[in-house]
Design a protein around this motif. Structure first.
Motif, PDB file in Angstrom:
ATOM      1  N   ASP A 282      39.452  68.303  64.890  1.00  0.00           N
ATOM      2  CA  ASP A 282      39.066  67.250  63.957  1.00  0.00           C
ATOM      3  C   ASP A 282      39.405  65.868  64.529  1.00  0.00           C
ATOM      4  O   ASP A 282      38.880  64.858  64.070  1.00  0.00           O
ATOM      5  N   GLU A 283      40.278  65.831  65.545  1.00  0.00           N
ATOM      6  CA  GLU A 283      40.605  64.578  66.217  1.00  0.00           C
ATOM      7  C   GLU A 283      39.492  64.095  67.149  1.00  0.00           C
ATOM      8  O   GLU A 283      39.542  62.966  67.636  1.00  0.00           O
ATOM      9  N   GLU A 287      32.879  61.992  65.230  1.00  0.00           N
ATOM     10  CA  GLU A 287      32.795  62.199  63.786  1.00  0.00           C
ATOM     11  C   GLU A 287      31.491  61.735  63.165  1.00  0.00           C
ATOM     12  O   GLU A 287      31.112  62.212  62.091  1.00  0.00           O
ATOM     13  N   MET A 288      30.755  60.851  63.843  1.00  0.00           N
ATOM     14  CA  MET A 288      29.502  60.380  63.275  1.00  0.00           C
ATOM     15  C   MET A 288      28.297  61.137  63.810  1.00  0.00           C
ATOM     16  O   MET A 288      27.162  60.819  63.470  1.00  0.00           O
ATOM     17  N   ALA A 295      36.447  64.177  62.658  1.00  0.00           N
ATOM     18  CA  ALA A 295      36.420  63.674  61.287  1.00  0.00           C
ATOM     19  C   ALA A 295      37.290  62.435  61.188  1.00  0.00           C
ATOM     20  O   ALA A 295      38.344  62.351  61.831  1.00  0.00           O
ATOM     21  N   THR A 296      36.851  61.483  60.402  1.00  0.00           N
ATOM     22  CA  THR A 296      37.745  60.405  60.000  1.00  0.00           C
ATOM     23  C   THR A 296      38.754  61.006  59.024  1.00  0.00           C
ATOM     24  O   THR A 296      38.578  62.135  58.530  1.00  0.00           O
ATOM     25  N   GLU A 297      39.786  60.255  58.707  1.00  0.00           N
ATOM     26  CA  GLU A 297      40.743  60.751  57.714  1.00  0.00           C
ATOM     27  C   GLU A 297      40.057  60.968  56.365  1.00  0.00           C
ATOM     28  O   GLU A 297      40.357  61.925  55.645  1.00  0.00           O
ATOM     29  N   ALA A 298      39.107  60.093  56.030  1.00  0.00           N
ATOM     30  CA  ALA A 298      38.381  60.242  54.762  1.00  0.00           C
ATOM     31  C   ALA A 298      37.541  61.515  54.766  1.00  0.00           C
ATOM     32  O   ALA A 298      37.490  62.245  53.764  1.00  0.00           O
ATOM     33  N   MET A 299      36.866  61.813  55.887  1.00  0.00           N
ATOM     34  CA  MET A 299      36.082  63.047  55.988  1.00  0.00           C
ATOM     35  C   MET A 299      36.981  64.281  55.893  1.00  0.00           C
ATOM     36  O   MET A 299      36.657  65.258  55.214  1.00  0.00           O
ATOM     37  N   TYR A 300      38.082  64.231  56.612  1.00  0.00           N
ATOM     38  CA  TYR A 300      39.026  65.358  56.631  1.00  0.00           C
ATOM     39  C   TYR A 300      39.495  65.680  55.209  1.00  0.00           C
ATOM     40  O   TYR A 300      39.498  66.829  54.775  1.00  0.00           O
ATOM     41  N   ARG A 345      45.237  59.866  63.878  1.00  0.00           N
ATOM     42  CA  ARG A 345      44.671  60.408  62.639  1.00  0.00           C
ATOM     43  C   ARG A 345      45.714  61.373  62.071  1.00  0.00           C
ATOM     44  O   ARG A 345      45.945  62.447  62.622  1.00  0.00           O
ATOM     45  N   ARG A 346      46.315  60.976  60.994  1.00  0.00           N
ATOM     46  CA  ARG A 346      47.483  61.694  60.487  1.00  0.00           C
ATOM     47  C   ARG A 346      47.063  62.840  59.568  1.00  0.00           C
ATOM     48  O   ARG A 346      47.355  62.847  58.365  1.00  0.00           O
ATOM     49  N   PHE A 347      46.372  63.784  60.186  1.00  0.00           N
ATOM     50  CA  PHE A 347      45.849  64.907  59.417  1.00  0.00           C
ATOM     51  C   PHE A 347      46.947  65.757  58.755  1.00  0.00           C
ATOM     52  O   PHE A 347      46.783  66.172  57.609  1.00  0.00           O
ATOM     53  N   PRO A 348      48.056  66.061  59.436  1.00  0.00           N
ATOM     54  CA  PRO A 348      49.094  66.842  58.749  1.00  0.00           C
ATOM     55  C   PRO A 348      49.619  66.152  57.493  1.00  0.00           C
ATOM     56  O   PRO A 348      49.853  66.808  56.470  1.00  0.00           O
TER      57      PRO A 348
END
Length: 675
Positions: A282-283, A287-288, A295-300, A345-348
């Motif tokens: 996802d990093e 993403e577009m 993915a952006t953080e919003a998409m994630y 991108r702070r997915f966690p």
């Protein structure tokens, strides 16, 4: 964290919905009427249907409404131009067309579409899924054990698919394959599919879904492993099944678009559990792109909140989120302090926030992995990730063979060996027990299905009975260098610890012990190697070369695929086994030694009795120079060191190589005992 409920949240199914786009009225159907003034009806939330100008995919795809026409048989559209990103035409393209949105609660639906156009001209898809991935008969795993049972069916102009919806609507997308060729829709029928009640003779299932760090690997990819591959070994198989849907290169977006997530949900029963870990792919900074992984953080966040969790709950299944483990810094110096690699991108953090807000069980493997790395130390941690040197494995990656070291010319800290996979599985199981004791009922429910001895190991913080192959002296410092090989050979029972639980990796290997281990691993008769009865008691490299090549010729009548099919072969996108996360840009890495026999500086030091065998073994790649090689480098040395005594650690390296060489390349590499 708010405690998660064990009770599934099933969305009530609505009645069948039928939409007729022709001029002929269909009894029981909603007639989608053409208006000569305003054209095709746009989506109206109150009506619950209509055409849209952007799909609900991530990212949204532009489609057209003004170009839609009615020909009496249905609504049609023709496109004079397509769009595609140069160099990424398969990942980022748009043939436009139309999309019809239908208001629909989360849940499973049988979707049937009748088009006005031929299948050869028309692509039909649902809610941003990748139609081309939903048609073929494929397998979700590398070993071909988990077939895709939820595929598109086509018959003439009829298209059908069973789809689990997580959003509040379903988009039916009709896209032309050819320029200036009309395509269209005549009828859409959407029929709710109830959640499946588990039959009495079917065990509850824990599904694991994630990327390469959770994937189940085959022998040709050795020594790489995912924690999902070994997680099942911790559970009581009379209480629960564990099925791994993870695959390399996947993200929340790609696992959805290719139908992997959908097939899992269609396969499961009410009360089954879905453990999900995504974040590494996802990093990706694509993403577009329509079919990108990133993915952006919003998409994630939206994929979790609006797609995955509602769909899982609508099927009566129970979600568990697992934060992605931190990547290991492969260039770490001895005093390095590991930190969370997700610093852009702070997915966690997002996953933990969503879990807390929605009452979803979250296993924070990310934080726990960093804690483990620092407890373990740099030398031991580096040894457990994909840090490869020449002669460690005949396996392969996208770029060719690993046999001369890692083609990426780096220590790969994202991927890891089975020794690390077992530690992640241990960490996840332990955290589920701790969460359960802290009041999380779903975690407690899962923990209750762990083997009794695993539960005891967690309570005592002593895993020696679960993983007896972990010798006391291979877990830290330089003694951990070949930990993965040593653990596997101890697990297979061909090498042994002493009475105090030590392997003694720096001690010299005994010739007879090496012969016994090799014959067992290669399934050759010990009589094949009787000529070594008078060899020195302690193993030298020249004696080892003779033993290796004689066992090789006893086992093989022709070269195995590791030496042929994977030698110098590069996997490219679209080929079976290609993993986009393993594409380093290197091409055609060779299996056979990079330094020829004639370039070796000390071949003259080989005893005459072993000279021919040493040369044969070397040219077959069974023994390589140990001088001048390095982890994370595809490099060979020029010294044979024929008289050098072989340590038990170096012997384990050679035995592991030969064991992998003797395995069927496409068989799942989950061996706990010799087969």
């Amino acid at each position: 964290m708010q405690a998660a409920s064990v009770s599934p949240g099933i969305t009530a199914a609505s009645a069948e919905m039928r939409f007729n786009f022709s001029h002929q009225t269909q009894p029981g159907a909603t007639n989608v009427n053409w208006n000569d003034g305003t054209g095709a009806p746009l989506f109206d939330a109150k009506a619950g249907y209509g055409f849209i100008e952007q799909t609900g995919a991530f990212p949204a795809r532009v489609v057209h409404t003004a170009q839609i026409r009615s020909d009496g048989n249905g609504f049609v559209i023709s496109e004079p131009a397509f769009e595609a990103e140069k160099g990424f035409e398969k990942d980022n393209y748009n043939n436009f067309g139309m999309a019809f949105r239908i208001k629909a609660a989360p849940g499973a639906y049988a979707i049937r579409v009748r088009t006005t156009s031929n299948a050869s001209d028309t692509t039909v898809s649902v809610s941003g899924m990748q139609a081309s991935r939903l048609i073929p008969s494929t397998f979700w795993d590398a070993a071909g054990l988990l077939p895709n049972l939820t595929r598109i069916a086509t018959n003439g102009k009829d298209w059908s698919y069973r789809y689990v919806n997580g959003q509040q609507f379903i988009d039916i997308e009709i896209e032309p394959k050819k320029l200036n060729t009309p395509v269209g829709v005549e009828e859409i029928i959407i029929t709710p599919i109830p959640a499946q009640v588990r039959p009495a003779n079917v065990l509850p299932t824990i599904y694991t879904l994630g990327d390469s760090t959770m994937k189940s690997y085959t022998f040709d990819e050795a020594p790489m492993s995912g924690w999902g591959q070994v997680f099942d070994q911790l559970f009581d198989q009379e209480k629960v099944r564990v099925v791994n849907y993870a695959q390399g290169g996947r993200s929340f977006r790609s696992a959805y678009s290719e139908g992997r997530f959908n097939d899992l949900l269609m396969s499961g029963y009410i009360g089954d559990i879905v453990l999900i870990q995504f974040g590494h792919n996802d990093e990706s900074q694509d993403e577009m792109r329509r079919l990108g992984r990133g993915a952006t953080e919003a998409m994630y966040e939206a994929m979790i909140r609006d797609v995955y969790l509602p769909a899982i709950r609508a099927r009566g299944m129970l979600p568990v989120l697992v934060t992605p483990m931190s990547r290991v810094n492969g260039a770490a110096k001895p005093d390095y302090i590991y930190v969370n690699s997700f610093n852009k991108r702070r997915f966690p953090d997002l996953m933990k926030k969503i879990g807390a807000e929605l009452g979803i069980t979250v296993v924070d493997l990310n934080s726990l992995s960093v804690e483990y790395f620092n407890q373990n130390g740099v030398a031991a941690t580096t040894a457990m990730v994909m840090s490869l040197e020449a002669g460690e494995t005949p396996g392969k990656t996208n770029d060719g063979s690993y046999a001369n070291g890692h083609p990426a010319q780096k220590i790969d800290g994202t991927h890891f060996k089975e020794s690390m996979a077992k530690q992640y599985a241990r960490i996840v199981a332990t955290e589920l027990v701790h969460l359960g004791k802290s009041g999380d009922p779903l975690a407690a429910h899962i923990a209750a299905s762990l083997r009794g001895d695993v539960q005891s190991a967690i309570a005592a913080n002593d895993w020696s009975t679960i993983y007896p192959e972990i010798a006391k002296d291979i877990v830290s410092g330089e003694n951990a260098y070949y930990r993965n090989q040593i653990e596997k050979l101890l697990q297979l029972g061909v090498l042994h610890k002493d009475a105090q639980g030590y392997f003694n990796p720096a001690a010299t290997m005994q010739t007879s012990e090496f012969i016994t281990a090799l014959c067992t691993l290669m399934q050759v008769q010990r009589a094949t190697l009787t000529q070594y009865a008078d060899a020195p008691l302690t193993l030298t490299r020249e004696v080892m070369s003779g033993i290796l090549v004689d066992a090789y010729h006893a086992r093989f009548t022709s070269k195995p695929k590791y030496m042929t099919a994977y030698n110098g072969k590069t996997l490219v996108p679209g080929m079976s086994g290609y993993d986009p996360n393993l594409d380093s840009g290197a091409k055609g890495a060779m299996y056979y030694p990079l330094v020829s026999w004639n370039q070796l500086t000390d071949a003259v030091d080989v005893s005459p009795a072993y000279l021919d065998k040493f040369k044969d073994a070397y040219e077959l790649g069974l023994i390589r120079s140990e001088a001048g090689i390095a982890r994370g480098r595809m490099i060979n040395g020029k010294e044979l060191q024929p008289k050098l005594l072989v340590s038990r650690a170096k012997a384990a390296k050679a035995l592991y190589f030969m064991w992998v060489l003797a395995q069927p390349p496409q068989r799942e590499n989950d061996s706990q005992a010799l087969q």
